[in-house]
Scaffold this active site. Sequence first.
Site, short mmCIF file in Angstrom:
data_model
loop_
_atom_site.label_atom_id
_atom_site.label_comp_id
_atom_site.label_asym_id
_atom_site.label_seq_id
_atom_site.Cartn_x
_atom_site.Cartn_y
_atom_site.Cartn_z
N HIS A 208 0.84 -1.20 0.00
CA HIS A 208 0.00 0.00 0.00
C HIS A 208 0.88 1.25 0.00
O HIS A 208 1.94 1.27 0.62
CB HIS A 208 -0.91 -0.02 1.23
N ASP A 330 -11.26 2.17 -1.38
CA ASP A 330 -10.29 2.99 -0.63
C ASP A 330 -11.00 3.86 0.38
O ASP A 330 -10.57 4.96 0.69
CB ASP A 330 -9.40 3.85 -1.55
MN MN Z 1 -5.76 2.96 0.56
#
Ligand code: MN
Length: 371
Positions: A208, A330
Amino acid sequence: MTGSRRNFIKTSLMSGAALQLGVMASDQAQAASGVKYRKIAVEESFMLPEVNQAFMKFAQSDAGLRAGFPYMEKYYKDLLPVWGQRGIDMGAGRIQQMDENGIDMQVMSMSGGALSEMEPETATSLARLVNDRLAEAVAANPDRFAGLASLAPQNPAGAVKELERAVNSLGMKGAIITSHVQGEYMDDKKFWDIFATAEALDVPIYLHPTLPSPQILQPYLDYGLVGPMAGFNAETSIHALRLIMCGLFDQFPKLQMVLGHCGEGIPFFLSRIDRAATNTAAHREPLLKRLPSEYFLDNFVITTSGLNDPRVVEFCITMLGAENVLFAIDYPYESMAPDATALDDMNLPPATMEAIFSGNSERVFKLAAKG
Ligand code: MN
């Protein structure tokens, strides 16, 4: 993934395109008859107050300043409280949002808080706390949530132990690492036991974004470029390419990595990367067994987090095959509306839509398919 499975799915996709008229007519008939796929979003974040507190302390320190965190605060100060408020809810409020937006399940992980940046001891004990708390949230709503473990890779032996505990005792489906580790990248062999463990446990590692490492940070600090506009994908794509080019996947051929944000730009450059790798083969080490794109196809999947633009997602499907593309939002950094439905009108057969929205996630994260 076996070649035959890959070929099978590719063939199905191509026949979808070749027989567009007939297939799409039957697709539309199915859509009209209410055939519905499950929606699983796989890069969905949360925050613990304890981590937030420790992180704020770090962010305001000299080390935090060198790492660039005050710039995130500068450009995102209006959004930080919103993200914090949404991120802390790992139960009812989050589920209500999911219900309102047609999200059946979230694979949750802690992408904020940058454990990688903190003192090894603090980060290692915070990782345990994060994983315990995440396991509780998943246990309370096992049909709606699955979890990816947080790790503190700056303590590789501790990270290995925590990964094993998180998967074997807490039921985590993999782990998340926020890119560089205090300026170091995980092609460094001191981190490889973490990859060996992930491969042995047969769980994926989600790489990430975080801010660019100190070596490349400076040009990203102006104009708000530091985060999602440019810094995040610059940082994470170089990390992913370092993992490919260092021979990691020759050593661990079954290792499965996950990249968000439609592959952090790598799908767009794949053929250029292959050509450059071929042109430089005589002058670099190690020699790889395969082309970079082959590792990218076999050892990586990408998710649509923060980039639910149908044009980009369709391009990624063309480049990687539908079996390598997983839906994500997200949250809480992006809102569920409109992203939860942004891809609904892609011109793809139902089987492909089902793969992107749930089938691929069930395979990669070993989630129970819902009958
Ligand atoms: Mn993210």
